[in-house]
Design a protein around this motif. Structure first.
Motif, PDB file in Angstrom:
ATOM      1  N   SER A   1       0.842  -1.201   0.000  1.00  0.00           N
ATOM      2  CA  SER A   1       0.000   0.000   0.000  1.00  0.00           C
ATOM      3  C   SER A   1       0.873   1.245   0.000  1.00  0.00           C
ATOM      4  O   SER A   1       0.533   2.260  -0.583  1.00  0.00           O
ATOM      5  N   GLU A   2       2.000   1.135   0.695  1.00  0.00           N
ATOM      6  CA  GLU A   2       2.977   2.231   0.696  1.00  0.00           C
ATOM      7  C   GLU A   2       4.351   1.608   0.664  1.00  0.00           C
ATOM      8  O   GLU A   2       4.530   0.470   1.066  1.00  0.00           O
ATOM      9  N   GLY A   3       5.346   2.390   0.241  1.00  0.00           N
ATOM     10  CA  GLY A   3       6.719   1.918   0.269  1.00  0.00           C
ATOM     11  C   GLY A   3       7.145   1.273  -1.031  1.00  0.00           C
ATOM     12  O   GLY A   3       6.358   1.164  -1.969  1.00  0.00           O
ATOM     13  N   GLN A   4       8.387   0.846  -1.065  1.00  0.00           N
ATOM     14  CA  GLN A   4       8.997   0.354  -2.298  1.00  0.00           C
ATOM     15  C   GLN A   4       9.563  -1.055  -2.115  1.00  0.00           C
ATOM     16  O   GLN A   4       9.949  -1.434  -1.022  1.00  0.00           O
ATOM     17  N   VAL A   5       9.584  -1.786  -3.223  1.00  0.00           N
ATOM     18  CA  VAL A   5      10.336  -3.038  -3.272  1.00  0.00           C
ATOM     19  C   VAL A   5      11.491  -2.792  -4.228  1.00  0.00           C
ATOM     20  O   VAL A   5      11.288  -2.275  -5.328  1.00  0.00           O
ATOM     21  N   LEU A   6      12.680  -3.147  -3.801  1.00  0.00           N
ATOM     22  CA  LEU A   6      13.861  -2.882  -4.630  1.00  0.00           C
ATOM     23  C   LEU A   6      14.609  -4.177  -4.920  1.00  0.00           C
ATOM     24  O   LEU A   6      14.738  -5.039  -4.047  1.00  0.00           O
ATOM     25  N   MET A   7      15.085  -4.295  -6.169  1.00  0.00           N
ATOM     26  CA  MET A   7      15.983  -5.414  -6.508  1.00  0.00           C
ATOM     27  C   MET A   7      17.235  -4.809  -7.103  1.00  0.00           C
ATOM     28  O   MET A   7      17.154  -4.049  -8.074  1.00  0.00           O
ATOM     29  N   GLN A   8      18.395  -5.128  -6.583  1.00  0.00           N
ATOM     30  CA  GLN A   8      19.680  -4.559  -7.015  1.00  0.00           C
ATOM     31  C   GLN A   8      19.569  -3.043  -7.096  1.00  0.00           C
ATOM     32  O   GLN A   8      20.062  -2.428  -8.041  1.00  0.00           O
ATOM     33  N   GLY A   9      18.836  -2.468  -6.166  1.00  0.00           N
ATOM     34  CA  GLY A   9      18.710  -1.019  -6.140  1.00  0.00           C
ATOM     35  C   GLY A   9      17.672  -0.470  -7.107  1.00  0.00           C
ATOM     36  O   GLY A   9      17.422   0.728  -7.159  1.00  0.00           O
ATOM     37  N   ARG A  10      17.046  -1.346  -7.897  1.00  0.00           N
ATOM     38  CA  ARG A  10      16.060  -0.888  -8.867  1.00  0.00           C
ATOM     39  C   ARG A  10      14.665  -1.093  -8.288  1.00  0.00           C
ATOM     40  O   ARG A  10      14.396  -2.110  -7.651  1.00  0.00           O
ATOM     41  N   CYS A  11      13.773  -0.138  -8.531  1.00  0.00           N
ATOM     42  CA  CYS A  11      12.427  -0.260  -7.981  1.00  0.00           C
ATOM     43  C   CYS A  11      11.616  -1.252  -8.807  1.00  0.00           C
ATOM     44  O   CYS A  11      11.468  -1.103 -10.017  1.00  0.00           O
ATOM     45  N   VAL A  12      11.106  -2.292  -8.157  1.00  0.00           N
ATOM     46  CA  VAL A  12      10.318  -3.297  -8.880  1.00  0.00           C
ATOM     47  C   VAL A  12       8.910  -3.397  -8.284  1.00  0.00           C
ATOM     48  O   VAL A  12       8.224  -4.391  -8.485  1.00  0.00           O
ATOM     49  N   THR A  13       8.506  -2.356  -7.572  1.00  0.00           N
ATOM     50  CA  THR A  13       7.236  -2.412  -6.843  1.00  0.00           C
ATOM     51  C   THR A  13       6.072  -2.826  -7.735  1.00  0.00           C
ATOM     52  O   THR A  13       5.181  -3.549  -7.338  1.00  0.00           O
ATOM     53  N   ARG A  14       6.088  -2.320  -8.979  1.00  0.00           N
ATOM     54  CA  ARG A  14       4.955  -2.584  -9.866  1.00  0.00           C
ATOM     55  C   ARG A  14       5.169  -3.818 -10.747  1.00  0.00           C
ATOM     56  O   ARG A  14       4.300  -4.162 -11.540  1.00  0.00           O
ATOM     57  N   ASP A  15       6.337  -4.438 -10.651  1.00  0.00           N
ATOM     58  CA  ASP A  15       6.593  -5.603 -11.513  1.00  0.00           C
ATOM     59  C   ASP A  15       5.848  -6.836 -11.004  1.00  0.00           C
ATOM     60  O   ASP A  15       5.644  -7.016  -9.809  1.00  0.00           O
ATOM     61  N   SER A  16       5.469  -7.687 -11.934  1.00  0.00           N
ATOM     62  CA  SER A  16       4.782  -8.924 -11.563  1.00  0.00           C
ATOM     63  C   SER A  16       5.781  -9.911 -10.984  1.00  0.00           C
ATOM     64  O   SER A  16       7.001  -9.741 -11.102  1.00  0.00           O
ATOM     65  N   ALA A  17       5.246 -10.948 -10.359  1.00  0.00           N
ATOM     66  CA  ALA A  17       6.099 -11.981  -9.785  1.00  0.00           C
ATOM     67  C   ALA A  17       6.985 -12.592 -10.854  1.00  0.00           C
ATOM     68  O   ALA A  17       8.180 -12.822 -10.648  1.00  0.00           O
ATOM     69  N   ALA A  18       6.381 -12.834 -12.021  1.00  0.00           N
ATOM     70  CA  ALA A  18       7.135 -13.484 -13.082  1.00  0.00           C
ATOM     71  C   ALA A  18       8.299 -12.620 -13.521  1.00  0.00           C
ATOM     72  O   ALA A  18       9.393 -13.119 -13.793  1.00  0.00           O
ATOM     73  N   ALA A  19       8.079 -11.297 -13.563  1.00  0.00           N
ATOM     74  CA  ALA A  19       9.125 -10.405 -14.062  1.00  0.00           C
ATOM     75  C   ALA A  19      10.296 -10.287 -13.087  1.00  0.00           C
ATOM     76  O   ALA A  19      11.382  -9.895 -13.468  1.00  0.00           O
ATOM     77  N   ARG A  20      10.071 -10.616 -11.807  1.00  0.00           N
ATOM     78  CA  ARG A  20      11.122 -10.375 -10.813  1.00  0.00           C
ATOM     79  C   ARG A  20      12.171 -11.477 -10.759  1.00  0.00           C
ATOM     80  O   ARG A  20      13.222 -11.318 -10.171  1.00  0.00           O
ATOM     81  N   ASN A  21      11.848 -12.640 -11.303  1.00  0.00           N
ATOM     82  CA  ASN A  21      12.756 -13.777 -11.214  1.00  0.00           C
ATOM     83  C   ASN A  21      13.147 -14.093  -9.780  1.00  0.00           C
ATOM     84  O   ASN A  21      14.314 -14.231  -9.436  1.00  0.00           O
ATOM     85  N   ILE A  22      12.133 -14.165  -8.947  1.00  0.00           N
ATOM     86  CA  ILE A  22      12.364 -14.562  -7.568  1.00  0.00           C
ATOM     87  C   ILE A  22      11.774 -15.952  -7.396  1.00  0.00           C
ATOM     88  O   ILE A  22      10.671 -16.209  -7.853  1.00  0.00           O
ATOM     89  N   ALA A  23      12.513 -16.846  -6.775  1.00  0.00           N
ATOM     90  CA  ALA A  23      11.971 -18.182  -6.549  1.00  0.00           C
ATOM     91  C   ALA A  23      11.292 -18.209  -5.187  1.00  0.00           C
ATOM     92  O   ALA A  23      11.722 -17.550  -4.251  1.00  0.00           O
ATOM     93  N   LEU A  24      10.194 -18.948  -5.134  1.00  0.00           N
ATOM     94  CA  LEU A  24       9.440 -19.001  -3.883  1.00  0.00           C
ATOM     95  C   LEU A  24       9.044 -20.439  -3.630  1.00  0.00           C
ATOM     96  O   LEU A  24       8.481 -21.097  -4.493  1.00  0.00           O
ATOM     97  N   MET A  25       9.402 -20.939  -2.454  1.00  0.00           N
ATOM     98  CA  MET A  25       8.952 -22.271  -2.104  1.00  0.00           C
ATOM     99  C   MET A  25       7.828 -22.141  -1.091  1.00  0.00           C
ATOM    100  O   MET A  25       7.996 -21.540  -0.043  1.00  0.00           O
ATOM    101  N   PHE A  26       6.662 -22.732  -1.466  1.00  0.00           N
ATOM    102  CA  PHE A  26       5.474 -22.537  -0.629  1.00  0.00           C
ATOM    103  C   PHE A  26       5.449 -23.524   0.525  1.00  0.00           C
ATOM    104  O   PHE A  26       5.959 -24.634   0.421  1.00  0.00           O
ATOM    105  N   GLN A  27       4.823 -23.092   1.591  1.00  0.00           N
ATOM    106  CA  GLN A  27       4.689 -23.954   2.761  1.00  0.00           C
ATOM    107  C   GLN A  27       3.994 -25.254   2.387  1.00  0.00           C
ATOM    108  O   GLN A  27       4.362 -26.330   2.816  1.00  0.00           O
ATOM    109  N   SER A  28       2.936 -25.138   1.546  1.00  0.00           N
ATOM    110  CA  SER A  28       2.211 -26.347   1.132  1.00  0.00           C
ATOM    111  C   SER A  28       2.887 -27.000  -0.064  1.00  0.00           C
ATOM    112  O   SER A  28       2.357 -27.946  -0.625  1.00  0.00           O
ATOM    113  N   TYR A  29       4.023 -26.461  -0.495  1.00  0.00           N
ATOM    114  CA  TYR A  29       4.814 -26.891  -1.651  1.00  0.00           C
ATOM    115  C   TYR A  29       4.163 -26.482  -2.956  1.00  0.00           C
ATOM    116  O   TYR A  29       4.845 -26.176  -3.916  1.00  0.00           O
TER     117      TYR A  29
END
Lengths: 294, 359, 413
Positions: free
Chosen positions: B57-85
């Protein structure tokens, strides 16, 4: 031991007897009749072997009814399953943003399922009336030629198929909505992280495969009801014009209850019964094998 | 050094409820950070915002110093392992692992069966994907299971598949949501070691979200403690344990909850207790015949290596102490005297902030 | 099939345990008949206090009714007297359900109002199996408003098919929504046109099909001429029955029994007018008659007499008066037509009914039922062939083929 066995028998007996008396026995009689030329009311009947079956698959009328039924099913199954899925996807997506409208539309789509088909048939007849009906009035407003929806031999089966789709879409929608609600949201998250975050990719990688069991079930249910099509035919076209909308169950009715040819009607019943049995068996086989993800 | 992934002043509200408030958190290159908090404290929300599944709602998400707040999950290339797998139940283990690569590197047409026959580029991409899937599968000892469906796997195996799927595409950062919570005790210990080793071998930035402090303390380079939607402290496990920045952290961290003596009565233990609440870990309390603290034993629980005593001091404050060894333990109802070394005391002011206690 | 099983069970308990003077009566189509049947029952019991009548729950349609009678006959629970469709009593006769009426008929039937034409409705091979109770023939329903718009005249209304086609073409051309003429593609309508041309569907002894002669080709040809020359559409019977009262159809060939329904449907929007079916041939003209026959089922001699009393009552002048006034069907007894004491005032108020009923008296003839197991089935083949002819199939080969098919299917070859 003996007392326990007697008790069991006492508990199971009546129901089993009823099943035998009212289901197995009549089915047996039908199978027997199918090989005779028995006529309703006749004192006796001749054993004619497979002649009734030969007539169903060999005569022009028999093949026409089979072909019409297959054509009808070939339109209604994909049509109402596809439409039911689309509507369900739309309403499912809408449910979070516009819950009231979504619930209202759901009820609207379900109305045809809840409505009495025979009453609906009367409404359809009025809508599709060649000179007085709304359908043609609209077509003419668009400068398109009006159609003889229910009395054009080339069109009537497609009109009935359209009504069949209208009638079963709501039911399929409800089944699909249940299927959609059962998909864990983390799978969508997983897909989003993996790169499928919207549109078709997301649909093909999560929604569609996860709806697999639902879709199969919906297909089988729709197929069973499509092959059974009767009420719309009986109330709106009586199989006509010139047998253009004659279907297998209508033919069964026509032969047995209008022409009084009980033997032949029994043969149609047997074929129809076996076809539905095969469909059910196929369903069970597929459900076991493929879509339970085990 | 620019952080691989960072939150800057992020607040997230759902309607009238605020899930997290003003969270700032940086995950350095190759660093292993744990986000520790009780369930419902907002750590999952934080994770989803990091991954791009939710927008702040407020604030920024940064990757390598670049603002990615509006980028989708797919665009960020972040891997996520879910609790339920969250494994795809209709796909084999192989296909599950290959999925992120297929979605990323193959077009819709290229994903169709048989597409490799018509296009050399598609074939090369597919061979490349195959090599990576097999590499990751080998690393996680999944080769014998590649043809199975997730439903045919044990919990531990499913978890390794989920890890493999997350690791296969060389992510910029690797987020794990409660990776150990579904495992039994033995498997849990093994998996901790395995995760450490994976982190060392891959060199990715790891962020692990957990409610279990032993997971966090044993694996992470740094631990961020989240309480009621705020980050209370980010520090190494040692700092966290020995110098908790707030009273809340102090009470949260530690196998046994820290005893807090209120300001005033606490002066019996140390002069600083006149102006500060004093915290002392149950392990740091000692029985001593002339100790400054008088207490009555309420109950006693034997735990094998240690015995836990519940006590009440003469001012009515409930205390707890852990005793090692089995000899000469006081019985319930016994009156005892206690002491604690000054270096083991933690002082907190009225705002709950840590203050130096001079020894 | 379940019914057979159940019936077999019921047969055991069923017997002639009914009181001697109790009669069970079956009828069909309650939407037309329910009130009339109640009045008939009351009038008969007033005249014959020794007989008690019970009406079975009515069947929805003639086919259902015939089905039920066949089943009940097998089970031994058949009613004593039944009203059946004029085209369906042969099915019952064929299966031995009916009792001959000859022993009961008066020595001089003509004197009782049963003319040979009327007797022919329930007669097969010199045995009287039933008596008509209510008759209808094919008539033309005309919308005078459309006729006048198209420049025609009701006073000088065409009496030939050519004239009708010419007028219908003009009505059809009035606008997109108007249609000139419509006739159902159906066995009975075809037999009517055939009879108007002096033809018959079968030989007297039912050994051969005869509608592939000149009269038959002309009758079937009319369907095609209606379509090509007067723009007749292929709308269904339901559609047409809505279109005519709605005022978009100029001339409709339909059963005279629909008079009340059309008159009520049209309301004040136009005056539904009935015109007699054109007569195309010089001789041998007849119009197959639809409606009800009354038949006797009971085999018990004592009941048979009571049953005959009832049959004689409803086919006699008093019963006929009730039926005509309540259903609009034409009477099936000459006496009520000859003696204006019965229906004079009714006809004075219902000119259309007079037209329709006069046609019955002049030209009534049997509605031919095709013999044997396939008898009902072939009527659908006739209807299908008429659809093809209407949609442009060549008349002669289509009708010749049809006749051949019928001969084969009916075992005439």
């Amino acid at each position: 031991m003996i007392r326990a066995a007697l008790t069991d028998l006492l508990l199971v007996g009546p129901a089993a007897l009823a099943v035998v008396l009212f289901i197995f026995l009549p089915v047996g009689v039908v199978f027997g009749l199918a090989f005779t030329d028995y006529q309703v009311g006749a004192a006796q009947a001749e054993w004619v072997g497979g002649a009734n079956f030969a007539q169903l698959f060999g005569s022009r009328l028999g093949r026409n009814a089979l072909l019409n039924t297959l054509t009808y099913a070939a339109i209604v199954i994909p049509g109402s399953v596809g439409l039911g899925l689309l509507v369900a996807l739309g309403l499912h997506g809408m449910a979070t943003r516009l819950p009231r409208l979504s619930a209202l539309l759901r009820a609207v789509y379900f109305l045809p399922v809840a409505a009495t088909l025979v009453a609906m048939a009367v409404s359809w007849q009025m809508l599709l009336h060649p000179s007085l009906g709304l359908a043609n009035t609209w077509l003419q407003a668009l400068n398109l030629p009006g159609q003889q929806w229910l009395s054009d031999r080339g069109l009537v089966l497609y009109t009935l198929a359209g009504i069949g789709i209208w009638q079963s879409t709501g039911y399929n929608m409800v089944l699909f909505l249940a299927g959609l609600a059962a998909i864990p949201s983390t799978l969508y998250d997983a897909a989003a992280v993996d790169g499928a975050d919207r549109g078709w990719t997301r649909f093909w990688s999560v929604t569609w495969p996860m709806l697999g069991p639902t879709t199969l079930f919906v297909m089988i249910v729709t197929a069973a009801s499509a092959f059974r099509v009767f009420e719309t035919v009986a109330t709106m076209t009586a199989g006509g014009p010139a047998f253009a909308s004659d279907t297998i169950v209508y033919a069964l009715y026509r032969e047995g209850f209008v022409y009084f040819k009980a033997g032949y009607a029994a043969a149609i019943t047997v074929v129809f019964f076996l076809a539905l049995l095969a469909l059910t068996a196929l369903q069970m086989l597929l459900v076991e094998r493929r879509v339970h993800y085990r | 050094m620019t952080a691989a992934l960072a939150l800057d002043g992020v607040t997230k509200r759902f309607g009238d409820t605020t899930a997290i408030t003003d969270v700032s958190l940086a995950l350095g290159q190759g660093e292993f950070v744990a986000l520790l908090g009780a369930s419902g404290c907002g750590k999952s929300t934080t994770l989803r915002i990091l991954a791009g599944l939710d927008r702040p709602s407020e604030g920024q998400v940064l990757m390598q110093g670049r603002c990615v707040t509006r980028d989708s999950a797919a665009a960020r290339n972040i891997a996520l392992m879910f609790q339920s797998y969250a494994l795809y139940p209709h796909l084999s283990v192989y296909q599950n692992i290959a999925m992120p690569l297929r979605l990323r590197h193959l077009s819709v047409a290229g994903r169709l069966p048989g597409a490799a026959r018509f296009s050399g580029a598609v074939r090369r991409t597919r061979e490349d994907i195959d090599a990576q899937v097999r590499r990751v599968a080998a690393m996680l000892r999944l080769e014998p299971l590649l043809a199975r469906k997730p439903g045919q796997l044990s919990g531990g195996q499913q978890q390794r598949v989920a890890l493999a799927r997350a690791l296969v595409r060389k992510p910029a950062a690797f987020l794990l949501d409660e990776p150990l919570s579904n495992l039994d005790t033995q498997l849990r210990a093994d998996t901790r070691d395995e995760l450490r080793a994976l982190h060392r071998d891959t060199g990715h930035a790891f962020l692990i979200v957990t409610h279990d402090q032993s997971d966090a303390l044993s694996m992470a380079d740094r631990v961020a403690v989240m309480i009621a939607g705020r980050i209370e402290q980010i520090a190494t496990p040692q700092q966290l344990f020995h110098t908790p920045a707030t009273r809340a952290v102090a009470e949260f961290i530690g196998h046994h909850r820290m005893n807090i003596l209120p300001q005033g009565p606490a002066a019996a233990l140390h002069p600083a207790g006149k102006g500060l609440d004093l915290g002392v870990r149950p392990e740091d309390l000692r029985l001593q015949a002339d100790g400054p603290l008088q207490a009555v034993v309420r109950s006693r629980a034997f735990h094998g290596e240690e015995t836990i005593l519940s006590l009440q001091d003469d001012r009515g404050t409930a205390l707890r102490m852990v005793l090692r060894g089995g000899s000469a333990l006081p019985l319930p109802g016994d009156s005892v005297r206690l002491t604690a070394p000054p270096e083991a005391l933690h002082g907190f002011d009225a705002c709950g902030l840590r203050q130096q206690v001079l020894s | 099939m379940k019914h057979l099983i159940l019936s077999a069970g019921l047969a055991l308990s069923a017997s002639a345990a009914l009181a001697e003077t109790e009669l069970r009566v079956h009828y069909a189509i309650p939407t037309i008949w329910a009130e009339t049947q109640d009045k008939l029952t009351a009038a008969f019991m007033a005249a014959h206090p020794e007989v008690t009548l019970t009406l079975d729950g009515p069947a929805e349609g003639y086919e259902d009714g015939a089905q039920r009678l066949l089943r009940e006959h097998v089970a031994g629970t058949a009613p004593d007297v039944a009203y059946v469709g004029l085209n369906l009593w042969r099915v019952l006769e064929d299966r031995g359900v009916l009792q001959p009426l000859d022993p009961f008929l008066p020595a001089d039937p003509q004197a009782a109002g049963y003319t040979p034409a009327l007797l022919s409705l329930g007669r097969f091979e010199d045995t009287q199996w039933g008596l008509g109770t209510s008759a209808s023939t094919l008539v033309m329903y005309v919308n005078p408003a459309l006729v006048e718009q198209a420049g025609g005249s009701m006073e000088d209304f065409p009496t030939s098919f050519d004239g009708v086609i010419e007028l219908a073409a003009k009505i059809d051309a009035l606008s997109d929504t108007t249609e000139g003429v419509w006739i159902a593609r159906h066995d009975w309508r075809f037999q009517s046109l055939l009879g108007s041309h002096g033809g018959r569907p079968m030989t007297e002894d039912e050994s051969d099909i005869t509608f592939d002669d000149a009269a038959g080709l002309a009758a079937a040809g009319l369907y095609q001429r209606f379509a090509t020359e007067a723009g007749m559409s292929s709308m269904s019977e339901n559609d047409a029955r809505q279109a005519f009262p709605a005022g978009t159809l100029g001339i409709m060939f339909e059963s005279s029994s629909l008079l009340t329904r059309f008159t009520e449907g049209a309301g004040d929007s136009f005056d539904v007018t009935v015109k007699p079916l054109p007569v195309a041939a010089e001789e041998n003209v007849y119009f197959p008659t639809g409606g009800n026959a009354i038949v006797m089922l009971t085999e018990d001699p004592a009941k048979q007499q009571a049953a005959w009393d009832y049959i004689a009552f409803v086919t006699g002048p008093e019963g006929q008066k009730i039926i005509v006034e309540n259903t609009g069907y034409a009477p099936a007894n000459k006496l009520v037509l000859d003696d204006s004491a019965y229906l004079g005032s009714y006809y004075a108020e219902n000119a259309n009914a007079r037209t329709a009923h006069a046609q019955v008296a002049d030209h009534a003839g049997p509605w031919y039922a095709f013999p044997g197991a396939e008898g009902v089935a072939v009527t659908d083949l006739i209807a299908a062939a008429l659809v093809e002819v209407t949609e442009g199939a060549e008349v002669e080969p289509t009708i010749t083929d049809l006749a051949e098919t019928l001969r084969l299917q009916l075992g005439m070859k």
